[in-house]
Design a protein around this motif. Structure first.
Motif, PDB file in Angstrom:
ATOM      1  N   TYR A  65       6.020  12.162  -7.529  1.00  0.00           N
ATOM      2  CA  TYR A  65       6.841  10.902  -6.918  1.00  0.00           C
ATOM      3  C   TYR A  65       7.653  10.593  -7.947  1.00  0.00           C
ATOM      4  O   TYR A  65       8.718  10.381  -7.650  1.00  0.00           O
ATOM      5  CB  TYR A  65       5.719   9.700  -6.425  1.00  0.00           C
ATOM      6  N   GLU A  66       7.214  10.410  -9.193  1.00  0.00           N
ATOM      7  CA  GLU A  66       7.940   9.868 -10.442  1.00  0.00           C
ATOM      8  C   GLU A  66       9.270  11.058 -10.540  1.00  0.00           C
ATOM      9  O   GLU A  66      10.317  10.404 -10.736  1.00  0.00           O
ATOM     10  CB  GLU A  66       7.055   9.556 -11.558  1.00  0.00           C
ATOM     11  N   ASP A  67       8.926  12.147 -10.571  1.00  0.00           N
ATOM     12  CA  ASP A  67       9.856  13.022 -10.823  1.00  0.00           C
ATOM     13  C   ASP A  67      10.787  13.183  -9.627  1.00  0.00           C
ATOM     14  O   ASP A  67      12.268  13.180  -9.915  1.00  0.00           O
ATOM     15  CB  ASP A  67       9.201  14.516 -10.847  1.00  0.00           C
ATOM     16  N   PHE A  68      10.494  12.913  -8.623  1.00  0.00           N
ATOM     17  CA  PHE A  68      11.336  12.756  -7.284  1.00  0.00           C
ATOM     18  C   PHE A  68      12.366  11.562  -7.437  1.00  0.00           C
ATOM     19  O   PHE A  68      13.665  11.826  -7.287  1.00  0.00           O
ATOM     20  CB  PHE A  68      10.588  12.695  -5.913  1.00  0.00           C
ATOM     21  N   PHE A  69      11.697  10.605  -7.898  1.00  0.00           N
ATOM     22  CA  PHE A  69      12.519   9.432  -8.296  1.00  0.00           C
ATOM     23  C   PHE A  69      13.562   9.470  -9.236  1.00  0.00           C
ATOM     24  O   PHE A  69      14.554   9.028  -8.824  1.00  0.00           O
ATOM     25  CB  PHE A  69      11.510   7.953  -8.530  1.00  0.00           C
ATOM     26  N   LYS A  70      13.202  10.152 -10.310  1.00  0.00           N
ATOM     27  CA  LYS A  70      14.167  10.492 -11.405  1.00  0.00           C
ATOM     28  C   LYS A  70      15.323  11.378 -11.074  1.00  0.00           C
ATOM     29  O   LYS A  70      16.219  10.862 -11.210  1.00  0.00           O
ATOM     30  CB  LYS A  70      13.298  11.104 -12.657  1.00  0.00           C
ATOM     31  N   LYS A  71      14.967  12.254 -10.050  1.00  0.00           N
ATOM     32  CA  LYS A  71      15.958  13.208  -9.773  1.00  0.00           C
ATOM     33  C   LYS A  71      16.822  12.558  -8.683  1.00  0.00           C
ATOM     34  O   LYS A  71      18.127  12.910  -8.789  1.00  0.00           O
ATOM     35  CB  LYS A  71      15.311  14.458  -9.254  1.00  0.00           C
ATOM     36  N   ILE A  72      16.183  11.787  -7.771  1.00  0.00           N
ATOM     37  CA  ILE A  72      17.024  11.348  -6.750  1.00  0.00           C
ATOM     38  C   ILE A  72      17.982  10.309  -7.236  1.00  0.00           C
ATOM     39  O   ILE A  72      19.073   9.933  -6.658  1.00  0.00           O
ATOM     40  CB  ILE A  72      16.319  10.704  -5.563  1.00  0.00           C
ATOM     41  N   ASP A  73      17.575   9.348  -8.300  1.00  0.00           N
ATOM     42  CA  ASP A  73      18.268   8.197  -8.771  1.00  0.00           C
ATOM     43  C   ASP A  73      19.532   9.109  -9.637  1.00  0.00           C
ATOM     44  O   ASP A  73      20.791   8.615  -9.631  1.00  0.00           O
ATOM     45  CB  ASP A  73      17.505   7.679 -10.026  1.00  0.00           C
ATOM     46  N   GLY A  74      19.508  10.215 -10.084  1.00  0.00           N
ATOM     47  CA  GLY A  74      20.566  10.998 -10.527  1.00  0.00           C
ATOM     48  C   GLY A  74      21.499  11.396  -9.780  1.00  0.00           C
ATOM     49  O   GLY A  74      22.822  11.289  -9.984  1.00  0.00           O
ATOM     50  N   VAL A  75      20.923  11.642  -8.426  1.00  0.00           N
ATOM     51  CA  VAL A  75      22.072  12.153  -7.424  1.00  0.00           C
ATOM     52  C   VAL A  75      22.685  10.733  -6.977  1.00  0.00           C
ATOM     53  O   VAL A  75      24.127  10.964  -6.763  1.00  0.00           O
ATOM     54  CB  VAL A  75      21.126  12.504  -6.282  1.00  0.00           C
ATOM     55  N   TYR A  76      21.975   9.743  -6.838  1.00  0.00           N
ATOM     56  CA  TYR A  76      22.785   8.586  -6.573  1.00  0.00           C
ATOM     57  C   TYR A  76      23.781   8.024  -7.573  1.00  0.00           C
ATOM     58  O   TYR A  76      24.906   7.543  -7.279  1.00  0.00           O
ATOM     59  CB  TYR A  76      21.803   7.667  -6.208  1.00  0.00           C
ATOM     60  N   ALA A  77      23.283   8.081  -8.682  1.00  0.00           N
ATOM     61  CA  ALA A  77      24.164   7.739  -9.883  1.00  0.00           C
ATOM     62  C   ALA A  77      25.763   8.776  -9.877  1.00  0.00           C
ATOM     63  O   ALA A  77      26.507   8.122 -10.050  1.00  0.00           O
ATOM     64  CB  ALA A  77      23.471   8.065 -11.368  1.00  0.00           C
ATOM     65  N   ASP A  78      25.442  10.007  -9.697  1.00  0.00           N
ATOM     66  CA  ASP A  78      26.494  10.914  -9.677  1.00  0.00           C
ATOM     67  C   ASP A  78      27.482  10.456  -8.469  1.00  0.00           C
ATOM     68  O   ASP A  78      28.613  10.561  -8.349  1.00  0.00           O
ATOM     69  CB  ASP A  78      26.272  12.280  -9.491  1.00  0.00           C
ATOM     70  N   LEU A  79      26.906  10.201  -7.366  1.00  0.00           N
ATOM     71  CA  LEU A  79      27.468   9.781  -6.215  1.00  0.00           C
ATOM     72  C   LEU A  79      28.289   8.523  -6.198  1.00  0.00           C
ATOM     73  O   LEU A  79      29.556   8.458  -5.957  1.00  0.00           O
ATOM     74  CB  LEU A  79      26.543   9.516  -5.040  1.00  0.00           C
ATOM     75  N   ILE A  80      27.761   7.574  -7.031  1.00  0.00           N
ATOM     76  CA  ILE A  80      28.261   6.116  -7.110  1.00  0.00           C
ATOM     77  C   ILE A  80      29.502   6.294  -8.252  1.00  0.00           C
ATOM     78  O   ILE A  80      30.458   5.687  -8.233  1.00  0.00           O
ATOM     79  CB  ILE A  80      27.325   5.169  -7.732  1.00  0.00           C
ATOM     80  N   ALA A  81      29.174   7.280  -9.263  1.00  0.00           N
ATOM     81  CA  ALA A  81      30.113   7.647 -10.257  1.00  0.00           C
ATOM     82  C   ALA A  81      31.327   8.415  -9.674  1.00  0.00           C
ATOM     83  O   ALA A  81      32.251   8.696 -10.702  1.00  0.00           O
ATOM     84  CB  ALA A  81      29.601   8.207 -11.448  1.00  0.00           C
ATOM     85  N   ARG A  82      31.313   9.063  -8.505  1.00  0.00           N
ATOM     86  CA  ARG A  82      32.038   9.638  -7.714  1.00  0.00           C
ATOM     87  C   ARG A  82      32.290  11.051  -8.453  1.00  0.00           C
ATOM     88  O   ARG A  82      33.320  11.773  -8.410  1.00  0.00           O
ATOM     89  CB  ARG A  82      33.570   9.035  -7.835  1.00  0.00           C
ATOM     90  N   LYS A  83      31.166  11.700  -8.803  1.00  0.00           N
ATOM     91  CA  LYS A  83      31.226  13.020  -9.650  1.00  0.00           C
ATOM     92  C   LYS A  83      30.690  14.062  -8.372  1.00  0.00           C
ATOM     93  O   LYS A  83      31.165  15.275  -8.598  1.00  0.00           O
ATOM     94  CB  LYS A  83      29.849  13.122 -10.834  1.00  0.00           C
ATOM     95  N   ILE A  84      30.124  13.467  -7.152  1.00  0.00           N
ATOM     96  CA  ILE A  84      29.934  14.382  -6.046  1.00  0.00           C
ATOM     97  C   ILE A  84      30.295  13.754  -4.940  1.00  0.00           C
ATOM     98  O   ILE A  84      30.493  12.604  -4.837  1.00  0.00           O
ATOM     99  CB  ILE A  84      28.586  14.792  -6.251  1.00  0.00           C
ATOM    100  N   THR A  85      30.493  14.575  -3.912  1.00  0.00           N
ATOM    101  CA  THR A  85      30.950  14.147  -2.603  1.00  0.00           C
ATOM    102  C   THR A  85      29.716  13.581  -1.890  1.00  0.00           C
ATOM    103  O   THR A  85      28.450  13.875  -2.131  1.00  0.00           O
ATOM    104  CB  THR A  85      31.431  15.240  -1.685  1.00  0.00           C
ATOM    105  N   ILE A  86      29.922  12.935  -0.778  1.00  0.00           N
ATOM    106  CA  ILE A  86      28.984  12.403   0.296  1.00  0.00           C
ATOM    107  C   ILE A  86      28.113  13.633   0.861  1.00  0.00           C
ATOM    108  O   ILE A  86      26.740  13.343   0.755  1.00  0.00           O
ATOM    109  CB  ILE A  86      29.520  11.525   1.482  1.00  0.00           C
ATOM    110  N   GLY A  87      28.593  14.821   1.119  1.00  0.00           N
ATOM    111  CA  GLY A  87      28.028  15.794   1.598  1.00  0.00           C
ATOM    112  C   GLY A  87      26.889  16.261   0.566  1.00  0.00           C
ATOM    113  O   GLY A  87      25.911  16.654   1.142  1.00  0.00           O
ATOM    114  N   VAL A  88      27.677  16.670  -0.433  1.00  0.00           N
ATOM    115  CA  VAL A  88      26.592  17.180  -1.661  1.00  0.00           C
ATOM    116  C   VAL A  88      25.545  16.467  -2.041  1.00  0.00           C
ATOM    117  O   VAL A  88      24.473  16.813  -2.086  1.00  0.00           O
ATOM    118  CB  VAL A  88      27.660  17.394  -3.009  1.00  0.00           C
TER     119      VAL A  88
END
Length: 173
Positions: free
Chosen positions: A126-149
């Protein structure tokens, strides 16, 4: 390398979409589907599951959650916008970034409940998942990745966590 990763993410997503769920229609198939040996053990006790579900339902009812579910990430299982979200080439607007940030603050308040009573191995998953998903959300909010990605990566992380949990379960049996 990055393009290969993106292409493999897209390929896995499309392959996952091709899978179908067959509903058993005879008593033998129903009995096999309900076999206790095949059913994964629940992660939480009944009371923790209820508290977690209540927390998730509460966090998914805010205006920010509704905006996030319809325009950013496919939060709910029956999201009618999911197909468009998974293929969106758009990056977040300022309004969407603020709504996602607010929604995540609310949704992440459920994490301590999700970790209650877990074995150290499952807690690590669970903690590994939370860490990785937080990275995805951070990239999305920072506009490094698209909504689809972001949606594709999120789905892959969910599947990866499920596979890790199943591997732990099979190890115990």
């Amino acid at each position: 390398m990055k393009n290969i990763f993106k292409l493999s993410l897209i390929g896995v997503t499309f392959l996952g979409g091709c899978a179908t769920s067959v509903i058993p229609n005879n008593p033998v198939q129903v009995a096999k589907a309900q076999s206790p040996m095949m059913a994964p053990a629940p992660d939480h006790s009944g009371s923790v599951t209820k508290r977690l579900n209540d927390c998730i339902i509460h966090s998914n009812q805010s205006a920010d959650a509704l905006l996030a579910d319809s325009q950013i990430i496919a939060v709910t299982r029956s999201n009618p916008h999911a197909k468009a979200l998974f293929s969106s080439a758009d990056k977040l607007t300022d309004q969407q970034a603020a709504a996602l940030t607010n929604y995540l603050a609310e949704a992440n308040s459920c994490r301590p409940i999700a970790l209650e009573g877990l074995s150290p191995e499952k807690k690590a998953v669970y903690e590994d998942f939370f860490k990785k998903i937080d990275g995805v959300y951070a990239d999305l909010i920072a506009r490094k990745i698209t909504i689809g990605v972001a949606n594709q990566e999120r789905q892959l992380l969910i599947q990866d966590a499920r596979m890790k949990k199943l591997a732990l379960q099979s190890k115990k049996n």
